[in-house]
Enzyme design. Sequence first.
Site, short mmCIF file in Angstrom:
data_model
loop_
_atom_site.label_atom_id
_atom_site.label_comp_id
_atom_site.label_asym_id
_atom_site.label_seq_id
_atom_site.Cartn_x
_atom_site.Cartn_y
_atom_site.Cartn_z
N ARG A 154 50.12 80.68 -27.71
CA ARG A 154 49.09 80.87 -26.68
C ARG A 154 48.24 79.62 -26.62
O ARG A 154 47.90 79.07 -27.68
CB ARG A 154 48.17 82.06 -27.03
CG ARG A 154 48.82 83.41 -26.95
CD ARG A 154 48.01 84.42 -27.72
NE ARG A 154 47.89 84.03 -29.14
CZ ARG A 154 47.14 84.63 -30.03
NH1 ARG A 154 46.40 85.66 -29.69
NH2 ARG A 154 47.10 84.21 -31.29
N LEU A 250 44.89 94.75 -23.88
CA LEU A 250 44.40 95.86 -23.06
C LEU A 250 42.99 95.56 -22.56
O LEU A 250 42.23 96.47 -22.25
CB LEU A 250 44.41 97.16 -23.87
CG LEU A 250 45.76 97.86 -24.02
CD1 LEU A 250 45.62 99.15 -24.83
CD2 LEU A 250 46.40 98.19 -22.66
N CYS A 260 51.83 80.65 -17.69
CA CYS A 260 53.00 81.44 -18.11
C CYS A 260 53.10 82.82 -17.44
O CYS A 260 54.08 83.09 -16.77
CB CYS A 260 52.99 81.59 -19.62
SG CYS A 260 53.35 80.02 -20.44
P1 NAD Z 1 53.54 70.75 -19.52
O1 NAD Z 1 53.55 70.53 -18.06
O2 NAD Z 1 52.27 70.83 -20.28
O3 NAD Z 1 54.43 69.61 -20.24
C1 NAD Z 1 55.72 69.23 -19.87
C2 NAD Z 1 55.86 67.73 -20.13
O4 NAD Z 1 57.23 67.35 -19.99
C3 NAD Z 1 55.07 66.85 -19.14
O5 NAD Z 1 54.19 66.00 -19.83
C4 NAD Z 1 56.15 66.08 -18.39
O6 NAD Z 1 55.76 64.79 -17.97
C5 NAD Z 1 57.27 66.03 -19.43
N1 NAD Z 1 58.62 65.78 -18.92
C6 NAD Z 1 59.25 66.38 -17.88
N2 NAD Z 1 60.50 65.89 -17.74
C7 NAD Z 1 60.68 64.96 -18.72
C8 NAD Z 1 61.76 64.10 -19.10
N3 NAD Z 1 62.92 64.12 -18.45
N4 NAD Z 1 61.59 63.27 -20.16
C9 NAD Z 1 60.41 63.24 -20.82
N5 NAD Z 1 59.35 64.02 -20.51
C10 NAD Z 1 59.50 64.87 -19.47
O7 NAD Z 1 54.40 72.07 -19.75
P2 NAD Z 1 54.15 73.15 -20.91
O8 NAD Z 1 52.96 73.98 -20.58
O9 NAD Z 1 54.23 72.47 -22.23
O10 NAD Z 1 55.43 74.08 -20.72
C11 NAD Z 1 56.72 73.63 -21.09
C12 NAD Z 1 57.66 74.82 -21.08
O11 NAD Z 1 57.28 75.75 -22.10
C13 NAD Z 1 57.65 75.64 -19.77
O12 NAD Z 1 58.93 76.14 -19.54
C14 NAD Z 1 56.69 76.79 -20.09
O13 NAD Z 1 56.97 77.94 -19.33
C15 NAD Z 1 56.99 77.05 -21.56
N6 NAD Z 1 55.88 77.62 -22.32
C16 NAD Z 1 54.60 77.19 -22.11
C17 NAD Z 1 53.55 77.72 -22.87
C18 NAD Z 1 52.12 77.30 -22.64
O14 NAD Z 1 51.24 77.95 -23.17
N7 NAD Z 1 51.84 76.26 -21.89
C19 NAD Z 1 53.83 78.68 -23.85
C20 NAD Z 1 55.15 79.08 -24.05
C21 NAD Z 1 56.17 78.54 -23.29
C1 UDX Z 2 50.76 83.64 -22.91
C2 UDX Z 2 51.44 84.46 -24.02
O1 UDX Z 2 50.45 85.23 -24.70
C3 UDX Z 2 52.15 83.55 -25.00
O2 UDX Z 2 52.85 84.32 -25.96
C4 UDX Z 2 53.14 82.69 -24.22
O3 UDX Z 2 53.79 81.79 -25.08
C5 UDX Z 2 52.43 81.92 -23.10
O4 UDX Z 2 51.73 82.85 -22.24
P1 UDX Z 2 48.57 82.13 -22.69
O5 UDX Z 2 48.87 82.17 -21.24
O6 UDX Z 2 48.30 80.83 -23.34
O7 UDX Z 2 49.78 82.81 -23.52
O8 UDX Z 2 47.28 83.04 -22.97
P2 UDX Z 2 47.02 84.60 -23.21
O9 UDX Z 2 46.06 84.73 -24.32
O10 UDX Z 2 48.25 85.39 -23.30
O11 UDX Z 2 46.23 84.99 -21.87
C6 UDX Z 2 46.87 84.96 -20.61
C7 UDX Z 2 45.95 85.52 -19.55
O12 UDX Z 2 45.78 86.92 -19.74
C8 UDX Z 2 44.55 84.91 -19.54
O13 UDX Z 2 44.13 84.69 -18.21
C9 UDX Z 2 43.69 85.99 -20.18
O14 UDX Z 2 42.36 85.97 -19.73
C10 UDX Z 2 44.40 87.25 -19.71
N1 UDX Z 2 44.18 88.41 -20.60
C11 UDX Z 2 44.63 88.39 -21.87
C12 UDX Z 2 43.53 89.54 -20.08
O15 UDX Z 2 43.13 89.57 -18.91
N2 UDX Z 2 43.36 90.62 -20.91
C13 UDX Z 2 43.81 90.63 -22.19
O16 UDX Z 2 43.63 91.65 -22.87
C14 UDX Z 2 44.45 89.47 -22.69
#
Ligand code: NAD
Ligand code: UDX
Length: 436
Positions: A154, A250, A260
């Site tokens: 998260r 909840l 996400c």
């Molecule tokens: P982000 O946009 O923060 O980072 C992605 C990075 O990849 C960017 O800096 C971009 O420039 C780089 N990139 C893209 N193509 C590239 C290439 N060919 N070579 C080198 N660099 C390259 O994205 P994020 O939030 O880290 O999410 C990444 C993935 O993980 C997504 O699929 C997302 O759904 C998933 N994910 C995100 C979260 C989260 O909390 N942000 C949590 C779990 C899963």
């Molecule tokens: C989420 C998932 O929790 C994580 O496992 C996944 O890897 C990425 O997506 P994140 O989006 O970073 O993580 O934050 P999270 O704490 O899950 O909150 C997501 C959204 O739900 C926020 O806008 C938060 O305010 C909202 N939320 C969360 C609620 O409205 N109520 C809740 O009880 C919990």
Amino acid sequence: MKLSVIGAGHVGLVTAACFAEKGHEILVAEHNVERLAGLNRGEIWFYEPGLKELLHKHVAAKRVRFTSKTEEAVDFGQAIFICVHTPPDPQGRPDMTYVEAVARTIAENLKDYRLVVEKSTVPIKTAERIKRTIGRYVKGDVHFDVASNPEFLREGSAVEDTLKPDRVVCGVDSAKAESLMREVYKGFDCPIVVTSVGSSELIKHASNSFLALKITFANWLARLCEASGADVEQVVHGMGLDHRISHHFLGAGIGYGGSCFPKDVDALAHISEELGVAAPIIRVISETNKSQLERFYATIERELWVLNEKTLAIWGLAFKPNTDDLREAPALRLIDMLKKAGAKLRVHDPVAMPNTRKVHPDLYYANDPIDACNGADALIVCTEWAPYKQADLAKVKATLKVPMIFDGRNCIDRKRAGELGMTLFGIGKAPIKPGE
Ligand code: NAD
Ligand code: UDX
């Protein structure tokens, strides 16, 4: 182990720092030159508590290095973790452009066996497509495997979540891939769940959608509470004590945001429908979530009557506390609605103001939460940052023109607001009005 990470974003950088903390040596490839230049100066392009310190430690120890050359990362690690973004396309389907591009780069630079690991959130059957793409572009007869290793961190607690996960899921289809994944996660004290690649891919979308469903259920309950006089916090407290339900996710509010939940819920609906399985239960999550903010806006409009020329204070811009991420932040949608109605906005967020200024340069960016309230007709709370929960409500009352709060996260001290004679609207709770 030598490991490569492609994409220095919210997932890639945290993964790199945490793998280094567990003793691995990491090369991170990032193709955005500005972000890379920042990283080489020791600066991270987003706010994530604890990440800077951990990264600095391992950069100094030479356990983490950065490169602009994705091909160098293909050569470096025994396993290559794809951590690039998978944003939604205009129809709400995941855009796989960046993952596909990485698969081609891997193919064109593959010289020896590598384990290619999907850490980006991808639809089921993506590994098959990556395999096909690498197979199509690879030069010569080089062996490789594709594994799925979804990320559950998260934002705001990403480092802690990654170092101490509830579980690690590894989707593999060969003994060699399983053994490499087990070696990667040897230093992690949690269950390692080994599944088929497809099951692992689905676990990620299913987990996020289920959490979004829980929040949505609470938000629907909040509507029922408002209509019936019950209190949603009391109701979910009573429900959550049953350990099969639990209190997690909840919390009723103005809806979930972030990079996400909104995208992954829509993606799961598309994935399911493309496979011929209707997904009404998933579709309703995102519809209810969107209307949750509209209901909040309707409450504000009903109470304040004409919004044109009214001055409103907003506390909280990021989609949740402890991040500066604005992706799908409810506050941004609300700002659009309020601006359209002609309201003047005085906003505050502990870390997300610089990012907000890029999209809304015309707002007043307050020096502190109290400054935001100065002369405002009401205060609206969009994100439950700790300083807002602990705010001195007497000061807030003295600073507002009208002592009225719309609390979109049920985080303001109701008892104190009542004692001070303030008006407070929450979510799924009876409003507090002086004299009632
Ligand atoms: P982000 O946009 O923060 O980072 C992605 C990075 O990849 C960017 O800096 C971009 O420039 C780089 N990139 C893209 N193509 C590239 C290439 N060919 N070579 C080198 N660099 C390259 O994205 P994020 O939030 O880290 O999410 C990444 C993935 O993980 C997504 O699929 C997302 O759904 C998933 N994910 C995100 C979260 C989260 O909390 N942000 C949590 C779990 C899963
Ligand atoms: C989420 C998932 O929790 C994580 O496992 C996944 O890897 C990425 O997506 P994140 O989006 O970073 O993580 O934050 P999270 O704490 O899950 O909150 C997501 C959204 O739900 C926020 O806008 C938060 O305010 C909202 N939320 C969360 C609620 O409205 N109520 C809740 O009880 C919990």
